[in-house]
Design a protein around this motif. Structure first.
Motif, PDB file in Angstrom:
ATOM      1  N   THR A 197       0.516   1.158 -12.496  1.00 42.10           N
ATOM      2  CA  THR A 197       0.298   0.285 -11.351  1.00 42.10           C
ATOM      3  C   THR A 197       0.740   1.011 -10.089  1.00 42.10           C
ATOM      4  N   ILE A 198       0.306   0.539  -8.948  1.00 40.46           N
ATOM      5  CA  ILE A 198       0.750   1.107  -7.673  1.00 40.46           C
ATOM      6  C   ILE A 198       2.260   0.987  -7.569  1.00 40.46           C
ATOM      7  N   LYS A 199       2.784  -0.141  -7.981  1.00 39.54           N
ATOM      8  CA  LYS A 199       4.224  -0.373  -7.924  1.00 39.54           C
ATOM      9  C   LYS A 199       4.970   0.653  -8.779  1.00 39.54           C
ATOM     10  N   ASP A 200       4.475   0.911  -9.997  1.00 36.06           N
ATOM     11  CA  ASP A 200       5.106   1.897 -10.875  1.00 36.06           C
ATOM     12  C   ASP A 200       4.980   3.305 -10.302  1.00 36.06           C
ATOM     13  N   LYS A 201       3.815   3.623  -9.812  1.00 43.03           N
ATOM     14  CA  LYS A 201       3.565   4.964  -9.274  1.00 43.03           C
ATOM     15  C   LYS A 201       4.542   5.286  -8.150  1.00 43.03           C
ATOM     16  N   TRP A 202       4.805   4.342  -7.280  1.00 38.69           N
ATOM     17  CA  TRP A 202       5.663   4.576  -6.121  1.00 38.69           C
ATOM     18  C   TRP A 202       7.128   4.287  -6.403  1.00 38.69           C
ATOM     19  N   GLN A 203       7.480   3.982  -7.638  1.00 34.02           N
ATOM     20  CA  GLN A 203       8.859   3.917  -8.114  1.00 34.02           C
ATOM     21  C   GLN A 203       9.803   3.132  -7.199  1.00 34.02           C
ATOM     22  N   GLY A 204       9.375   1.964  -6.779  1.00 32.34           N
ATOM     23  CA  GLY A 204      10.236   1.125  -5.958  1.00 32.34           C
ATOM     24  C   GLY A 204      10.024   1.280  -4.467  1.00 32.34           C
ATOM     25  N   ALA A 205       9.254   2.287  -4.038  1.00 38.96           N
ATOM     26  CA  ALA A 205       8.997   2.468  -2.604  1.00 38.96           C
ATOM     27  C   ALA A 205       7.982   1.453  -2.092  1.00 38.96           C
ATOM     28  N   VAL A 206       7.211   0.864  -2.993  1.00 38.94           N
ATOM     29  CA  VAL A 206       6.256  -0.191  -2.645  1.00 38.94           C
ATOM     30  C   VAL A 206       6.647  -1.430  -3.422  1.00 38.94           C
ATOM     31  N   THR A 207       6.903  -2.506  -2.683  1.00 39.60           N
ATOM     32  CA  THR A 207       7.249  -3.771  -3.311  1.00 39.60           C
ATOM     33  C   THR A 207       6.271  -4.825  -2.823  1.00 39.60           C
ATOM     34  N   GLU A 208       6.366  -6.007  -3.363  1.00 35.11           N
ATOM     35  CA  GLU A 208       5.451  -7.086  -2.968  1.00 35.11           C
ATOM     36  C   GLU A 208       5.482  -7.334  -1.466  1.00 35.11           C
ATOM     37  N   GLY A 209       6.607  -7.147  -0.825  1.00 34.92           N
ATOM     38  CA  GLY A 209       6.712  -7.407   0.607  1.00 34.92           C
ATOM     39  C   GLY A 209       6.445  -6.214   1.494  1.00 34.92           C
ATOM     40  N   SER A 210       6.400  -5.003   0.931  1.00 38.17           N
ATOM     41  CA  SER A 210       6.285  -3.813   1.778  1.00 38.17           C
ATOM     42  C   SER A 210       4.851  -3.415   2.075  1.00 38.17           C
ATOM     43  N   GLY A 211       3.948  -3.699   1.194  1.00 43.63           N
ATOM     44  CA  GLY A 211       2.544  -3.405   1.411  1.00 43.63           C
ATOM     45  C   GLY A 211       2.162  -1.958   1.217  1.00 43.63           C
ATOM     46  N   PHE A 212       0.872  -1.705   1.337  1.00 43.39           N
ATOM     47  CA  PHE A 212       0.316  -0.368   1.220  1.00 43.39           C
ATOM     48  C   PHE A 212      -1.007  -0.360   1.979  1.00 43.39           C
ATOM     49  N   VAL A 213      -1.579   0.815   2.191  1.00 37.26           N
ATOM     50  CA  VAL A 213      -2.840   0.949   2.926  1.00 37.26           C
ATOM     51  C   VAL A 213      -3.886   1.542   1.993  1.00 37.26           C
ATOM     52  N   ALA A 214      -5.027   0.892   1.876  1.00 34.85           N
ATOM     53  CA  ALA A 214      -6.122   1.402   1.053  1.00 34.85           C
ATOM     54  C   ALA A 214      -7.016   2.287   1.918  1.00 34.85           C
ATOM     55  N   ILE A 215      -7.130   3.548   1.526  1.00 34.31           N
ATOM     56  CA  ILE A 215      -7.951   4.515   2.255  1.00 34.31           C
ATOM     57  C   ILE A 215      -8.947   5.117   1.268  1.00 34.31           C
ATOM     58  N   PRO A 216     -10.240   5.058   1.558  1.00 35.77           N
ATOM     59  CA  PRO A 216     -11.201   5.695   0.646  1.00 35.77           C
ATOM     60  C   PRO A 216     -11.002   7.212   0.652  1.00 35.77           C
ATOM     61  N   ILE A 217     -11.006   7.817  -0.524  1.00 35.44           N
ATOM     62  CA  ILE A 217     -10.878   9.262  -0.608  1.00 35.44           C
ATOM     63  C   ILE A 217     -12.005   9.939   0.169  1.00 35.44           C
ATOM     64  N   ALA A 218     -13.147   9.269   0.282  1.00 32.41           N
ATOM     65  CA  ALA A 218     -14.262   9.826   1.050  1.00 32.41           C
ATOM     66  C   ALA A 218     -13.864  10.049   2.512  1.00 32.41           C
ATOM     67  N   LEU A 219     -13.039   9.176   3.073  1.00 32.58           N
ATOM     68  CA  LEU A 219     -12.569   9.367   4.446  1.00 32.58           C
ATOM     69  C   LEU A 219     -11.766  10.659   4.555  1.00 32.58           C
ATOM     70  N   LEU A 220     -10.918  10.916   3.570  1.00 31.97           N
ATOM     71  CA  LEU A 220     -10.136  12.147   3.590  1.00 31.97           C
ATOM     72  C   LEU A 220     -11.036  13.371   3.468  1.00 31.97           C
TER      73      LEU A 220
END
Length: 153
Positions: free
Chosen positions: A27-50
């Motif tokens: 999961t995203i939560k597992d991957k980021w090892q506590g750096a992403v929590t339900e309240g902290s959020g994340f940004v979805a960026i298409p790899i195509a943009l990169l």
């Protein structure tokens, strides 16, 4: 995708049969090892943009400004209105640097900027439909570029 949802197929790619046997969806939560929590959020960026950032003539500064703008964009029908000063503070740059980047992206037709009346004044808003359309138009190029990328361990 919520923090506990499994990634879509292709996000975890085992390299050998042994890796495939050991690979568990993360999961995203597992991957980021506590750096992403339900309240902290994340940004979805298409790899195509990169992959397409050079073709879109986006500098590294432009990309960070754009990612900061996209952090506020969850509903494609609604414009966002983060302050240039907020983004500048996050990035550690001058407000004018952020304004130049957004102006460049507007002129390039990647984002739309409008001014709306709010609380007795005008507020600047951004919309990303042009960017999404442009990336969709060049998605095949993005796939070609993916084939030319070197994969490191």
């Amino acid at each position: 995708m919520s923090l506990n949802e499994q990634p879509s197929s292709g996000e975890t790619t085992p390299t050998t049969d042994a890796d495939a046997a050991e690979a568990l969806p993360t999961t995203i939560k597992d991957k980021w090892q506590g750096a992403v929590t339900e309240g902290s959020g994340f940004v979805a960026i298409p790899i195509a943009l990169l992959r397409l950032q050079t073709k879109l003539k986006l500098t590294p500064t432009d990309m960070v400004v754009l990612i900061n703008l996209l952090a506020h964009w969850w509903d494609p029908a609604r414009a966002v209105f983060p302050r240039s000063t907020t983004i500048a503070t996050r990035m550690g740059v001058a407000k004018r640097t952020v304004q130049r980047s957004t102006q460049k992206m507007v002129k390039a037709g990647l984002i739309d900027r409008e001014f709306i009346e709010q609380d007795g004044g005008k507020r600047r808003t951004f919309q990303f439909t042009p960017l999404a359309t442009r990336i969709a138009k060049d998605i095949n190029l993005s796939h070609q570029l993916a084939g030319k990328e070197s994969l490191g361990a």
